[in-house]
Design a protein around this motif. Structure first.
Motif, PDB file in Angstrom:
ATOM      1  N   GLY A 188       0.805  -1.213   0.000  1.00  0.00           N
ATOM      2  CA  GLY A 188       0.000   0.000   0.000  1.00  0.00           C
ATOM      3  C   GLY A 188       0.833   1.255   0.000  1.00  0.00           C
ATOM      4  N   PRO A 203      -3.094   5.560   2.102  1.00  0.00           N
ATOM      5  CA  PRO A 203      -4.083   4.667   1.475  1.00  0.00           C
ATOM      6  C   PRO A 203      -5.353   5.389   1.051  1.00  0.00           C
ATOM      7  N   LEU A 204      -5.814   6.380   1.828  1.00  0.00           N
ATOM      8  CA  LEU A 204      -7.028   7.095   1.480  1.00  0.00           C
ATOM      9  C   LEU A 204      -6.848   7.850   0.174  1.00  0.00           C
ATOM     10  N   GLN A 205      -5.699   8.475   0.001  1.00  0.00           N
ATOM     11  CA  GLN A 205      -5.432   9.196  -1.246  1.00  0.00           C
ATOM     12  C   GLN A 205      -5.374   8.242  -2.431  1.00  0.00           C
ATOM     13  N   ASP A 206      -4.757   7.063  -2.230  1.00  0.00           N
ATOM     14  CA  ASP A 206      -4.687   6.080  -3.314  1.00  0.00           C
ATOM     15  C   ASP A 206      -6.078   5.586  -3.695  1.00  0.00           C
ATOM     16  N   THR A 207      -6.939   5.366  -2.675  1.00  0.00           N
ATOM     17  CA  THR A 207      -8.296   4.890  -2.947  1.00  0.00           C
ATOM     18  C   THR A 207      -9.101   5.932  -3.717  1.00  0.00           C
ATOM     19  N   ARG A 208      -9.014   7.182  -3.312  1.00  0.00           N
ATOM     20  CA  ARG A 208      -9.735   8.247  -4.011  1.00  0.00           C
ATOM     21  C   ARG A 208      -9.247   8.369  -5.446  1.00  0.00           C
ATOM     22  N   ALA A 236      -8.024   5.977  -7.292  1.00  0.00           N
ATOM     23  CA  ALA A 236      -8.532   4.831  -8.046  1.00  0.00           C
ATOM     24  C   ALA A 236      -9.990   5.028  -8.424  1.00  0.00           C
ATOM     25  N   ILE A 237     -10.801   5.565  -7.499  1.00  0.00           N
ATOM     26  CA  ILE A 237     -12.218   5.815  -7.780  1.00  0.00           C
ATOM     27  C   ILE A 237     -12.372   6.842  -8.898  1.00  0.00           C
ATOM     28  N   GLN A 242      -7.448  -2.198 -11.302  1.00  0.00           N
ATOM     29  CA  GLN A 242      -7.283  -1.881  -9.891  1.00  0.00           C
ATOM     30  C   GLN A 242      -7.203  -3.138  -9.033  1.00  0.00           C
ATOM     31  N   LYS A 299      -3.585  -5.150  -6.952  1.00  0.00           N
ATOM     32  CA  LYS A 299      -3.527  -5.556  -5.549  1.00  0.00           C
ATOM     33  C   LYS A 299      -3.419  -7.073  -5.404  1.00  0.00           C
ATOM     34  N   HIS A 358     -21.990  -2.840  -0.470  1.00  0.00           N
ATOM     35  CA  HIS A 358     -21.541  -2.481  -1.822  1.00  0.00           C
ATOM     36  C   HIS A 358     -22.613  -1.683  -2.574  1.00  0.00           C
TER      37      HIS A 358
END
Length: 526
Positions: free
Chosen positions: A438, A442-447, A449-450, A463, A467, A493
């Motif tokens: 990671g 991680p929050l920045q990476d998730t945003r 990706a979205i 994506q 992982k 979900h």
């Protein structure tokens, strides 16, 4: 070119009319002098080896085996060498490269074909899991463990030999789900010098080649004393190595560029520790007055039978840490050992060189993140990730895919799985990637990706696979969780449960729809 540029021998040749010969000799020498400074022999390059032979037998016999032995010793005895192997293996193989069979038992895109293929592929995957536990010929380890050993051997030795065996008797007696099994062959087991049993063939570094240059067999030393030589057909051997130069027949250890640095680092650490030990053992420095008698030292006496003084008359003795000594007449000065501040900087410099040579980041090799900021950490991991993408692809092509094909062949031959109607799809499969480490945030990476998925510049497949997952299995798992949660009147979900058609219709039917609402409707529909 003047006469001064010619040697004495060339000037003599010129007198006898050998103008072309003199010109060629002098021009070649001048070109090397002017353009190829790397070929000049001087005090800096005099110790370099000159490679003036083929890339196969001669090079490997002279240097390859010795370098591999040194790399093996370093991995066994040096913490940083072991850390380099572990870091590369963990990031490339992880807990094992899982295989999801995609055999087409029914060719088509309809729901019935999809369901039939999924059901039968699940049975193949289950058989693969059971075989995986007994993949080694001696039954000691599973294929996941063998994969990790395979890659660590590639890094350390430069090559690895995996011998395929058919244990038919064990299969018939119910000891194995398939007769297919593998065993490792050590590179040192290859019979380096042996005449070819087939006329016209040639054995080079233990590998037998036919006149066309195709590998036909491997000659392996067997037995406790390795007094026997077994000829193993090339079709029964998976020989994996990284191709560093055209025409290579054997691999070279990946540690080859960094072995001198690793050896140097060990010396630096040893010298530093000895220096600290000596400095801490000295308690006093004595400056004697002229003519004063040097006092004897309290502590360990001189060994029995040895001289108690040197040629200058100074008394010999040994200092003990923490000893209180009466120095006698003279001036006594306190001694505070000075700690060197250069060791850490020198260690980091050598470790960076080692990390570059192996192909991983300095941070992963050393575990030192003290001087790494957010941007630097991300850039370092991205560079390492690109290298690991290559090592993973290498592992799939050289190990996972060939073994999967042999597994499918063995399963079909024994009737363990159904023979597919279309042989072209027998070996279709997807291979997992190791789970990526990671990011720092991680929050920045998730945003990110979205946003990439929403804007069409990335996909769920990309994506999920980044992982270490399989995107089809991921979506199937999401559907299973959604259905199970719905039965419990729960919601999970929400963004993956589909689009509400009433919401879209309500927006479109609104006569006062504005541009923002229109964009929202288009996004929902698309």
């Amino acid at each position: 070119m003047t006469a001064a540029d010619l040697t004495k021998f060339e000037r003599m040749l010129l007198r006898f009319g050998f103008v072309d010969t003199v010109h060629r000799r002098a021009s070649a020498r001048m070109n090397f002098r002017r353009f190829l400074e790397s070929a000049v022999d001087n005090r800096l390059t005099g110790g370099w080896g000159k490679i003036a032979t083929s890339s196969n037998h001669d090079i490997f016999a002279a240097d390859g085996r010795k370098s591999a032995n040194r790399a093996r010793w370093l991995v066994a005895n040096d913490a940083y060498a072991r850390a380099a192997v572990n870091a590369m293996t963990d990031a490339t193989i992880g807990t094992g490269i899982t295989v999801a069979p995609k055999i087409a038992y029914r060719v088509g895109t309809d729901a019935a074909s999809t369901t039939a293929n999924q059901s039968k592929n699940a049975a193949v995957a289950d058989l693969r899991d059971r075989w995986n536990d007994e993949a080694s010929a001696d039954g000691s380890v599973g294929f996941d463990e063998m994969s990790s050993v395979w890659f660590s051997e590639i890094v350390t030795e430069g090559e690895v030999f995996l011998h395929r065996r058919q244990l038919v008797d064990d299969f018939r007696r119910g000891r194995r789900v398939l007769p297919l099994a593998y065993e490792f062959i050590q590179p040192s087991q290859l019979a380096e010098y042996r005449s070819a049993p087939t006329p016209g063939n040639e054995v080079i570094s233990g590998i037998e080649f036919d006149p066309t240059g195709r590998r036909v067999a491997y000659h392996v030393e067997t037995g406790i004393a390795r007094t026997k030589v077994e000829r193993i057909a090339a079709d029964d051997m998976i020989h994996s190595f990284r191709l560093d130069m055209p025409g290579m027949h054997r691999g070279i250890t990946w540690f080859a560029p960094v072995i001198p640095d690793l050896s140097y680092l060990r010396e630096v650490k040893e010298y530093a520790l000895v220096s600290r030990k000596v400095q801490q053992a000295i308690a006093l420095v004595i400056s004697r007055k002229p003519g004063a008698k040097a006092p004897s030292l309290i502590g360990n006496a001189v060994a029995s039978g040895a001289d108690s003084a040197n040629a200058a008359g100074d008394v010999l003795g040994f200092l003990e840490p923490g000893a209180i000594h009466n120095a006698g007449e003279g001036e006594v000065h306190s001694h505070n050992p000075s700690q060197s501040n250069d060791l850490d900087a020198l260690t980091r410099l050598v470790l960076r060189s080692i990390a570059i040579g192996i192909g991983i980041s300095y941070e992963r090799l050393s575990g030192d993140y003290e001087r790494t900021n957010f941007a630097g950490g991300r850039l370092s991991d991205q560079n390492t990730r690109r290298r690991l993408d290559w090592t993973h692809s290498f592992s799939v092509n050289r190990l996972a895919r060939p073994v999967h094909r042999e597994f499918i062949d063995a399963a079909i031959a024994t009737g363990a799985i159904e023979q597919p109607p279309a042989t072209a799809y027998n070996y279709a499969a997807t291979f997992s990637r190791p789970r990526a480490i990671g990011g720092v945030n991680p929050l920045q990476d998730t945003r990110a990706a979205i946003m990439a998925i929403d804007n069409g510049i990335s996909t769920i497949k990309e994506q999920v696979e980044s992982k270490g997952g399989n995107w089809r299995e991921y979506l199937e798992q999401v559907r299973e969780e959604v259905d199970f949660a719905s039965a419990l009147d729960l919601t999970v979900h929400p963004k993956l449960q589909g689009i509400d058609p009433d919401a879209v219709a309500g927006i479109i039917a609104d006569d006062t729809i504005d541009e923002q609402r229109a964009d929202e409707a288009l996004r929902l529909i698309s």
